[in-house]
Design a protein around this motif. Structure first.
Motif, PDB file in Angstrom:
ATOM      1  N   LEU A  86      13.207   6.152 -12.727  1.00  0.00           N
ATOM      2  CA  LEU A  86      13.607   4.750 -12.576  1.00  0.00           C
ATOM      3  C   LEU A  86      12.569   3.779 -13.123  1.00  0.00           C
ATOM      4  N   LEU A  87      11.407   4.287 -13.513  1.00  0.00           N
ATOM      5  CA  LEU A  87      10.313   3.373 -13.865  1.00  0.00           C
ATOM      6  C   LEU A  87      10.720   2.364 -14.939  1.00  0.00           C
ATOM      7  N   ALA A  88      11.515   2.798 -15.901  1.00  0.00           N
ATOM      8  CA  ALA A  88      11.901   1.886 -16.986  1.00  0.00           C
ATOM      9  C   ALA A  88      12.743   0.723 -16.475  1.00  0.00           C
ATOM     10  N   GLU A  89      13.336   0.880 -15.290  1.00  0.00           N
ATOM     11  CA  GLU A  89      14.176  -0.183 -14.717  1.00  0.00           C
ATOM     12  C   GLU A  89      13.349  -1.171 -13.909  1.00  0.00           C
ATOM     13  N   LEU A  90      12.053  -0.867 -13.734  1.00  0.00           N
ATOM     14  CA  LEU A  90      11.218  -1.637 -12.801  1.00  0.00           C
ATOM     15  C   LEU A  90      10.114  -2.399 -13.522  1.00  0.00           C
ATOM     16  N   ASP A  91       9.704  -3.512 -12.885  1.00  0.00           N
ATOM     17  CA  ASP A  91       8.532  -4.254 -13.331  1.00  0.00           C
ATOM     18  C   ASP A  91       7.358  -4.036 -12.384  1.00  0.00           C
ATOM     19  N   LEU A  92       7.661  -3.557 -11.182  1.00  0.00           N
ATOM     20  CA  LEU A  92       6.623  -3.401 -10.173  1.00  0.00           C
ATOM     21  C   LEU A  92       6.987  -2.237  -9.254  1.00  0.00           C
ATOM     22  N   LEU A  93       5.999  -1.411  -8.961  1.00  0.00           N
ATOM     23  CA  LEU A  93       6.168  -0.333  -7.982  1.00  0.00           C
ATOM     24  C   LEU A  93       5.180  -0.595  -6.855  1.00  0.00           C
ATOM     25  N   LEU A  94       5.685  -0.695  -5.632  1.00  0.00           N
ATOM     26  CA  LEU A  94       4.838  -0.979  -4.471  1.00  0.00           C
ATOM     27  C   LEU A  94       4.661   0.291  -3.646  1.00  0.00           C
ATOM     28  N   VAL A  95       3.424   0.761  -3.584  1.00  0.00           N
ATOM     29  CA  VAL A  95       3.083   1.886  -2.711  1.00  0.00           C
ATOM     30  C   VAL A  95       2.506   1.296  -1.429  1.00  0.00           C
ATOM     31  N   MET A  96       3.274   1.388  -0.342  1.00  0.00           N
ATOM     32  CA  MET A  96       2.796   0.846   0.941  1.00  0.00           C
ATOM     33  C   MET A  96       1.626   1.694   1.428  1.00  0.00           C
ATOM     34  N   THR A  97       0.565   1.022   1.865  1.00  0.00           N
ATOM     35  CA  THR A  97      -0.604   1.725   2.369  1.00  0.00           C
ATOM     36  C   THR A  97      -0.781   1.535   3.877  1.00  0.00           C
ATOM     37  N   VAL A  98       0.268   1.011   4.526  1.00  0.00           N
ATOM     38  CA  VAL A  98       0.439   1.060   5.987  1.00  0.00           C
ATOM     39  C   VAL A  98       1.943   1.222   6.229  1.00  0.00           C
ATOM     40  N   GLU A  99       2.326   1.583   7.450  1.00  0.00           N
ATOM     41  CA  GLU A  99       3.747   1.528   7.795  1.00  0.00           C
ATOM     42  C   GLU A  99       4.147   0.058   7.810  1.00  0.00           C
ATOM     43  N   PRO A 100       5.194  -0.328   7.074  1.00  0.00           N
ATOM     44  CA  PRO A 100       5.543  -1.746   7.018  1.00  0.00           C
ATOM     45  C   PRO A 100       5.961  -2.288   8.386  1.00  0.00           C
ATOM     46  N   GLY A 101       5.675  -3.565   8.584  1.00  0.00           N
ATOM     47  CA  GLY A 101       6.089  -4.215   9.823  1.00  0.00           C
ATOM     48  C   GLY A 101       5.070  -5.205  10.370  1.00  0.00           C
ATOM     49  N   GLY A 153       0.893  -6.999   9.978  1.00  0.00           N
ATOM     50  CA  GLY A 153      -0.380  -7.173   9.300  1.00  0.00           C
ATOM     51  C   GLY A 153      -1.502  -6.614  10.157  1.00  0.00           C
ATOM     52  N   GLY A 154      -2.681  -6.544   9.570  1.00  0.00           N
ATOM     53  CA  GLY A 154      -3.869  -6.177  10.335  1.00  0.00           C
ATOM     54  C   GLY A 154      -4.025  -4.702  10.646  1.00  0.00           C
ATOM     55  N   GLN A 155      -3.237  -3.834  10.011  1.00  0.00           N
ATOM     56  CA  GLN A 155      -3.381  -2.395  10.249  1.00  0.00           C
ATOM     57  C   GLN A 155      -4.424  -1.802   9.302  1.00  0.00           C
ATOM     58  N   GLY A 156      -4.873  -0.609   9.631  1.00  0.00           N
ATOM     59  CA  GLY A 156      -5.876   0.056   8.802  1.00  0.00           C
ATOM     60  C   GLY A 156      -5.266   0.702   7.565  1.00  0.00           C
ATOM     61  N   PHE A 157      -5.981   0.620   6.446  1.00  0.00           N
ATOM     62  CA  PHE A 157      -5.578   1.223   5.169  1.00  0.00           C
ATOM     63  C   PHE A 157      -5.463   2.739   5.341  1.00  0.00           C
ATOM     64  N   LEU A 158      -4.342   3.310   4.878  1.00  0.00           N
ATOM     65  CA  LEU A 158      -4.126   4.755   5.008  1.00  0.00           C
ATOM     66  C   LEU A 158      -4.659   5.469   3.759  1.00  0.00           C
ATOM     67  N   ASP A 159      -5.861   6.011   3.888  1.00  0.00           N
ATOM     68  CA  ASP A 159      -6.464   6.709   2.747  1.00  0.00           C
ATOM     69  C   ASP A 159      -5.640   7.899   2.281  1.00  0.00           C
ATOM     70  N   VAL A 160      -4.825   8.434   3.165  1.00  0.00           N
ATOM     71  CA  VAL A 160      -4.003   9.577   2.800  1.00  0.00           C
ATOM     72  C   VAL A 160      -3.027   9.240   1.669  1.00  0.00           C
ATOM     73  N   LEU A 161      -2.824   7.941   1.400  1.00  0.00           N
ATOM     74  CA  LEU A 161      -1.919   7.534   0.320  1.00  0.00           C
ATOM     75  C   LEU A 161      -2.609   7.459  -1.038  1.00  0.00           C
ATOM     76  N   LEU A 162      -3.920   7.623  -1.085  1.00  0.00           N
ATOM     77  CA  LEU A 162      -4.628   7.499  -2.373  1.00  0.00           C
ATOM     78  C   LEU A 162      -4.120   8.486  -3.437  1.00  0.00           C
ATOM     79  N   PRO A 163      -3.863   9.742  -3.083  1.00  0.00           N
ATOM     80  CA  PRO A 163      -3.315  10.648  -4.120  1.00  0.00           C
ATOM     81  C   PRO A 163      -1.959  10.181  -4.653  1.00  0.00           C
ATOM     82  N   LYS A 164      -1.150   9.591  -3.801  1.00  0.00           N
ATOM     83  CA  LYS A 164       0.153   9.071  -4.260  1.00  0.00           C
ATOM     84  C   LYS A 164      -0.047   7.920  -5.248  1.00  0.00           C
TER      85      LYS A 164
END
Ligand code: DX5
Ligand code: ZN
Length: 216
Positions: free
Chosen positions: A124-139, A141-152
């Motif tokens: 789908l990348l060609a259909e997109l201008d932006l890809l958002l990788v959430m680094t907390v569970e959405p909902g 503010g003020g949560q800690g950055f999830l380092d486990v998402l760095l490989p993603k």
């Protein structure tokens, strides 16, 4: 070139115009729309985004954390927002939705919750201008950055580079002066920061510091 998008989720909702003016050196303002269904929190909706669009000194980056997004996202694009990002988990037809957002004049963004893999969506990348990788569970503010998402983030960067598509890679959640370098090294180029900008005495200075840190 890195971009800093402060999130008004951490701003004073009773003084939005003044709060927008406090981040006039930002690349865009990140507007978190939550419906209390897709996420367990409720923020603001279409009429408020329309007004923010009218008074904001910087372009709008709308992040929709809502259900029934195929129906609602185009309405947000019609406000004149620079980009509108929907969650792929909430969309029945993400390709058609991305095309519709572009047809409405907005950049098309697609977001992934932390546990949503990027691999099924690489075509789908060609259909997109932006890809958002959430680094907390959405909902919230003020949560800690999830380092486990760095490989993603790294895998998304490699896929974007390999595709040749001009897709910005955005991270959102827990981005601060102590985490932004790791996200930038992993390949993110657009950084959302709520509490790290608004919970400081001088938001414009905080934006400048974050931007400098991404200058690897
Ligand atoms: C969370 C929102 C974020 C939030 C980030 O669901 O999507 O945009 O405002 O806040 P911080 O930067 O404080 O983690
Ligand atoms: Zn957000």
């Amino acid at each position: 070139m890195a971009a800093i998008h402060p999130s008004i989720l951490s701003a004073d909702f009773v003084n939005l115009q003044a709060e927008l003016d406090r981040i006039a050196n930002a690349d865009a303002v990140h507007v978190d729309v939550m419906d209390n269904h897709f996420v367990p929190n409720l923020t603001l909706g279409l009429p408020v985004v329309q007004r923010i669009q009218q008074v904001s000194p910087v372009p709008l980056d709308v992040h929709l954390m809502i259900e029934d997004v195929d129906r609602w996202a185009p309405e947000y694009a019609k406000t004149g927002a620079a980009s509108v990002t929907f969650h792929v988990e909430a969309s029945r037809a993400p390709i058609l939705l991305a095309r519709e957002l572009r047809a409405c004049g907005a950049r098309a963004g697609m977001a992934l919750r932390p546990a949503t893999a990027v691999e099924p969506y690489l075509d789908l990348l060609a259909e997109l201008d932006l890809l958002l990788v959430m680094t907390v569970e959405p909902g919230f503010g003020g949560q800690g950055f999830l380092d486990v998402l760095l490989p993603k983030i790294r895998r998304a960067r490699a896929a974007i580079d390999g595709s040749g598509a001009a897709v910005a890679l955005q991270v959102d959640g827990g981005v601060s002066e102590s985490t932004i370098v790791r996200a930038a090294e992993a390949g993110a180029t657009v950084f959302v920061a709520g509490s790290a900008v608004y919970n400081t005495p001088d938001p414009e200075a905080a934006i400048d510091r974050l931007r400098q840190l991404t200058d690897l």
